[in-house]
Design a protein around this motif. Structure first.
Motif, PDB file in Angstrom:
ATOM      1  N   SER A   1      -2.740   2.702   6.199  1.00 27.86           N
ATOM      2  CA  SER A   1      -2.106   2.690   4.876  1.00 27.86           C
ATOM      3  C   SER A   1      -2.052   4.116   4.350  1.00 27.86           C
ATOM      4  O   SER A   1      -3.044   4.841   4.401  1.00 27.86           O
ATOM      5  CB  SER A   1      -2.867   1.802   3.896  1.00 27.86           C
ATOM      6  N   SER A   2      -0.898   4.496   3.847  1.00 24.53           N
ATOM      7  CA  SER A   2      -0.757   5.797   3.185  1.00 24.53           C
ATOM      8  C   SER A   2      -0.720   5.645   1.676  1.00 24.53           C
ATOM      9  O   SER A   2      -0.841   6.623   0.944  1.00 24.53           O
ATOM     10  CB  SER A   2       0.533   6.482   3.653  1.00 24.53           C
ATOM     11  N   LEU A   3      -0.580   4.427   1.202  1.00 21.69           N
ATOM     12  CA  LEU A   3      -0.338   4.150  -0.212  1.00 21.69           C
ATOM     13  C   LEU A   3      -1.542   3.566  -0.934  1.00 21.69           C
ATOM     14  O   LEU A   3      -1.834   3.912  -2.077  1.00 21.69           O
ATOM     15  CB  LEU A   3       0.849   3.174  -0.331  1.00 21.69           C
ATOM     16  N   HIS A   4      -2.279   2.682  -0.267  1.00 21.71           N
ATOM     17  CA  HIS A   4      -3.281   1.885  -0.956  1.00 21.71           C
ATOM     18  C   HIS A   4      -4.618   2.611  -1.100  1.00 21.71           C
ATOM     19  O   HIS A   4      -4.875   3.633  -0.470  1.00 21.71           O
ATOM     20  CB  HIS A   4      -3.486   0.558  -0.221  1.00 21.71           C
ATOM     21  N   HIS A   5      -5.469   2.017  -1.929  1.00 17.89           N
ATOM     22  CA  HIS A   5      -6.820   2.525  -2.159  1.00 17.89           C
ATOM     23  C   HIS A   5      -7.707   2.151  -0.973  1.00 17.89           C
ATOM     24  O   HIS A   5      -7.513   1.099  -0.359  1.00 17.89           O
ATOM     25  CB  HIS A   5      -7.371   1.919  -3.455  1.00 17.89           C
ATOM     26  N   PRO A   6      -8.706   2.978  -0.623  1.00 14.08           N
ATOM     27  CA  PRO A   6      -9.578   2.639   0.520  1.00 14.08           C
ATOM     28  C   PRO A   6     -10.270   1.283   0.401  1.00 14.08           C
ATOM     29  O   PRO A   6     -10.519   0.622   1.410  1.00 14.08           O
ATOM     30  CB  PRO A   6     -10.597   3.781   0.525  1.00 14.08           C
ATOM     31  N   GLY A   7     -10.564   0.861  -0.837  1.00 17.40           N
ATOM     32  CA  GLY A   7     -11.249  -0.422  -1.014  1.00 17.40           C
ATOM     33  C   GLY A   7     -10.306  -1.590  -1.226  1.00 17.40           C
ATOM     34  O   GLY A   7     -10.734  -2.637  -1.733  1.00 17.40           O
ATOM     35  N   HIS A   8      -9.054  -1.469  -0.819  1.00 11.56           N
ATOM     36  CA  HIS A   8      -8.053  -2.517  -1.042  1.00 11.56           C
ATOM     37  C   HIS A   8      -8.557  -3.860  -0.529  1.00 11.56           C
ATOM     38  O   HIS A   8      -8.995  -3.984   0.617  1.00 11.56           O
ATOM     39  CB  HIS A   8      -6.749  -2.141  -0.348  1.00 11.56           C
TER      40      HIS A   8
ATOM     41  N   THR B   1       1.755  12.475   4.401  1.00 11.70           N
ATOM     42  CA  THR B   1       0.564  11.638   4.584  1.00 11.70           C
ATOM     43  C   THR B   1       0.818  10.510   5.574  1.00 11.70           C
ATOM     44  O   THR B   1      -0.073  10.138   6.346  1.00 11.70           O
ATOM     45  CB  THR B   1       0.119  11.062   3.226  1.00 11.70           C
ATOM     46  N   THR B   2       2.018   9.959   5.577  1.00 12.00           N
ATOM     47  CA  THR B   2       2.324   8.880   6.509  1.00 12.00           C
ATOM     48  C   THR B   2       2.073   9.306   7.956  1.00 12.00           C
ATOM     49  O   THR B   2       1.478   8.569   8.747  1.00 12.00           O
ATOM     50  CB  THR B   2       3.789   8.439   6.351  1.00 12.00           C
ATOM     51  N   TRP B   3       2.516  10.509   8.287  1.00 10.00           N
ATOM     52  CA  TRP B   3       2.348  10.992   9.660  1.00 10.00           C
ATOM     53  C   TRP B   3       0.899  11.407   9.933  1.00 10.00           C
ATOM     54  O   TRP B   3       0.397  11.238  11.048  1.00 10.00           O
ATOM     55  CB  TRP B   3       3.314  12.149   9.929  1.00 10.00           C
ATOM     56  N   GLN B   4       0.212  11.912   8.925  1.00  9.91           N
ATOM     57  CA  GLN B   4      -1.216  12.221   9.103  1.00  9.91           C
ATOM     58  C   GLN B   4      -1.998  10.960   9.426  1.00  9.91           C
ATOM     59  O   GLN B   4      -2.858  10.954  10.315  1.00  9.91           O
ATOM     60  CB  GLN B   4      -1.770  12.867   7.824  1.00  9.91           C
TER      61      GLN B   4
ATOM     62  N   LEU C   1       0.429  -1.982  10.140  1.00 10.39           N
ATOM     63  CA  LEU C   1       0.968  -1.126   9.087  1.00 10.39           C
ATOM     64  C   LEU C   1       1.044  -1.888   7.766  1.00 10.39           C
ATOM     65  O   LEU C   1       1.591  -2.993   7.723  1.00 10.39           O
ATOM     66  CB  LEU C   1       2.363  -0.634   9.465  1.00 10.39           C
ATOM     67  N   HIS C   2       0.550  -1.266   6.693  1.00 12.66           N
ATOM     68  CA  HIS C   2       0.497  -1.951   5.403  1.00 12.66           C
ATOM     69  C   HIS C   2       1.464  -1.403   4.361  1.00 12.66           C
ATOM     70  O   HIS C   2       1.438  -1.872   3.226  1.00 12.66           O
ATOM     71  CB  HIS C   2      -0.932  -1.898   4.857  1.00 12.66           C
ATOM     72  N   ASP C   3       2.304  -0.437   4.740  1.00  8.69           N
ATOM     73  CA  ASP C   3       3.230   0.144   3.775  1.00  8.69           C
ATOM     74  C   ASP C   3       4.599   0.334   4.413  1.00  8.69           C
ATOM     75  O   ASP C   3       4.693   0.761   5.574  1.00  8.69           O
ATOM     76  CB  ASP C   3       2.717   1.510   3.283  1.00  8.69           C
ATOM     77  N   PRO C   4       5.676   0.079   3.670  1.00 16.33           N
ATOM     78  CA  PRO C   4       7.017   0.292   4.221  1.00 16.33           C
ATOM     79  C   PRO C   4       7.252   1.725   4.667  1.00 16.33           C
ATOM     80  O   PRO C   4       7.991   1.961   5.639  1.00 16.33           O
ATOM     81  CB  PRO C   4       7.940  -0.079   3.050  1.00 16.33           C
ATOM     82  N   GLU C   5       6.642   2.704   3.994  1.00 16.71           N
ATOM     83  CA  GLU C   5       6.867   4.098   4.359  1.00 16.71           C
ATOM     84  C   GLU C   5       6.249   4.455   5.709  1.00 16.71           C
ATOM     85  O   GLU C   5       6.512   5.538   6.244  1.00 16.71           O
ATOM     86  CB  GLU C   5       6.327   5.027   3.273  1.00 16.71           C
ATOM     87  N   LEU C   6       5.453   3.544   6.262  1.00 13.67           N
ATOM     88  CA  LEU C   6       4.880   3.764   7.598  1.00 13.67           C
ATOM     89  C   LEU C   6       5.776   3.213   8.706  1.00 13.67           C
ATOM     90  O   LEU C   6       5.433   3.318   9.889  1.00 13.67           O
ATOM     91  CB  LEU C   6       3.491   3.110   7.698  1.00 13.67           C
ATOM     92  N   ILE C   7       6.927   2.652   8.353  1.00 14.76           N
ATOM     93  CA  ILE C   7       7.823   2.112   9.383  1.00 14.76           C
ATOM     94  C   ILE C   7       8.329   3.214  10.321  1.00 14.76           C
ATOM     95  O   ILE C   7       8.319   3.018  11.550  1.00 14.76           O
ATOM     96  CB  ILE C   7       8.983   1.333   8.723  1.00 14.76           C
ATOM     97  N   PRO C   8       8.778   4.396   9.826  1.00  7.75           N
ATOM     98  CA  PRO C   8       9.189   5.441  10.781  1.00  7.75           C
ATOM     99  C   PRO C   8       8.088   5.832  11.768  1.00  7.75           C
ATOM    100  O   PRO C   8       8.354   5.874  12.986  1.00  7.75           O
ATOM    101  CB  PRO C   8       9.599   6.599   9.862  1.00  7.75           C
ATOM    102  N   PRO C   9       6.846   6.111  11.325  1.00  8.82           N
ATOM    103  CA  PRO C   9       5.790   6.340  12.325  1.00  8.82           C
ATOM    104  C   PRO C   9       5.580   5.126  13.230  1.00  8.82           C
ATOM    105  O   PRO C   9       5.199   5.273  14.396  1.00  8.82           O
ATOM    106  CB  PRO C   9       4.549   6.605  11.465  1.00  8.82           C
TER     107      PRO C   9
END
Length: 392
Positions: free
Chosen positions: A16-23, A81-84, A99-107
């Motif tokens: 996840s690039s978007l969510h909080h670590p404790g999600h 951050t997505t690529w990191q 993958l938990h975020d749409p922005e992680l679809i390209p990676p």
């Protein structure tokens, strides 16, 4: 450590690039369930580290949390951050990436090219969510929503599986690849053998979760103010304001004097806060992404034995009517909300009966323990045990 002849533990990376670590859905439910079932699980998320594990009850030994630094801007998060996160995931030797975020679809496309199995977890209806983004100018919301939906469907075709949080989201994806894993409460967190009788509880309603304009913060505060004509009601709030500047705006409202704001509370403190209240509020605005949502808060209120005052969306009305656990109102009608709050809270016996109905119904129909088995079945297909050749 694996013993001689033992099967290797399947390596899984949740990203996840978007969510909080404790999600809650990601860490407390999905990652913890997989780790307890025998997977070696990595959760890669900005700001994640060993200290994140302190928030877990019964933390499994084969679950680790790490990640890059938190990004300072939305653009940095989306394009750096997505690529990191993806590259850190590759270092784990995981065979399955979740993958938990749409922005992680390209990676995710890159991960597929590298021979990894990829699962996409659709937490929300992305096109509808974009159409509700107030930071986007209205004239570009529809084009952006259409483009994002198209990218999401390309990912669905390329990836190995889709995990959808609601039936409405699941209908957007290929049926043969999609499983429904609803975001339901862990009942053990909310059970209590000797709850405080409602007649002895403070005269208060509660809202716990992300606090935003479209989740009804102004209506909740205004209705609390208006309800003072009938009952000396308090509103217990807990959760982060989004954006943070909204907190200062809310403090200027006339009804804020009747609000007890606890800030962001530790998850372990949430059940106690709910058990001190007489009603749970869920007054989401009728935005596209809300109408068919299944918010975790609704089911947490039910699991805690708290009657619900919720928006009168058809799906929510059906659930609350079947469970007989509360009432629904027009969330934009402050007078109707105030009357519902005053009526419910001034009749503790009726409120307690509705709360008990909700708790019983949640036990039967809305428990994470049921959803967990669906997730584990998916992973058993994605990570079958290795074949061990028999001797001759």
């Amino acid at each position: 450590m694996q013993g001689p002849g033992s099967q290797p533990r399947p390596f899984v990376a949740h990203l996840s690039s978007l969510h909080h670590p404790g999600h809650v859905r990601i860490l407390h439910k999905e990652c913890a369930a997989l780790a307890h079932a025998g997977h070696d699980v990595f959760f890669i998320v900005p700001g994640g580290g060993p200290e994140t594990m302190a928030g877990l009850d019964n933390p499994p030994p084969f679950l680790r949390v790490s990640g890059p630094k938190r990004p300072k801007s939305r653009l940095t998060r989306m394009f750096v951050t997505t690529w990191q996160v993806a590259l850190q995931g590759l270092r784990t030797r995981a065979k399955v990436f979740h993958l938990h975020d749409p922005e992680l679809i390209p990676p995710g496309f890159l991960l597929k090219l590298l021979g990894r199995k990829v699962v996409y977890d659709a937490h929300e209806d992305l096109p509808r969510a974009i159409r509700s983004k107030r930071y986007l100018p209205r004239f570009i919301r529809w084009p952006v929503a259409l483009l994002a939906g198209a990218v999401e469907l390309l990912g669905a075709m390329a990836f190995n599986a889709i995990v959808a949080a609601t039936p409405a989201i699941a209908r957007r994806f290929p049926q043969r690849k999609t499983v429904l894993v609803r975001n339901l409460p862990i009942l053990a967190e909310f059970g209590h053998n000797n709850p405080l009788p409602f007649s002895e509880r403070p005269v208060q309603a509660a809202y716990c979760g992300g606090i935003t304009e479209i989740r009804g913060i102004r209506e909740m505060v205004a209705a609390t103010d208006l309800a003072q004509e009938d009952i000396p009601l308090r509103l217990a709030l807990a959760g982060p304001f989004g954006p943070p500047t909204l907190l200062e705006s809310a403090k200027q409202l006339a009804g804020w004097q009747y609000v007890d704001y606890s800030g962001v509370v530790d998850r372990s403190e949430l059940p106690a806060l709910l058990r001190r209240s007489r009603a749970g509020l869920l007054l989401y605005h009728p935005e596209p992404n809300h109408i068919e949502a299944l918010p975790n808060k609704l089911f947490e209120y039910m699991a805690a034995g708290l009657p619900v005052i919720a928006s009168d969306f058809p799906l929510w009305k059906e659930i609350i009517s079947q469970a007989q656990c509360g009432v629904t109102v027009d969330p934009l009608d402050v007078e109707a909300v105030a009357k519902a709050m005053a009526a419910m809270i001034s009749d503790p016996n009726a409120a307690e009966a509705m709360g008990q109905n909700g708790a019983e119904y949640a036990t039967q129909h809305f428990a994470w323990e049921q959803e967990k088995e669906i997730l584990l079945a998916l992973y058993s297909r994605l990570t079958p045990p290795p074949q061990i050749a028999s001797g001759r």
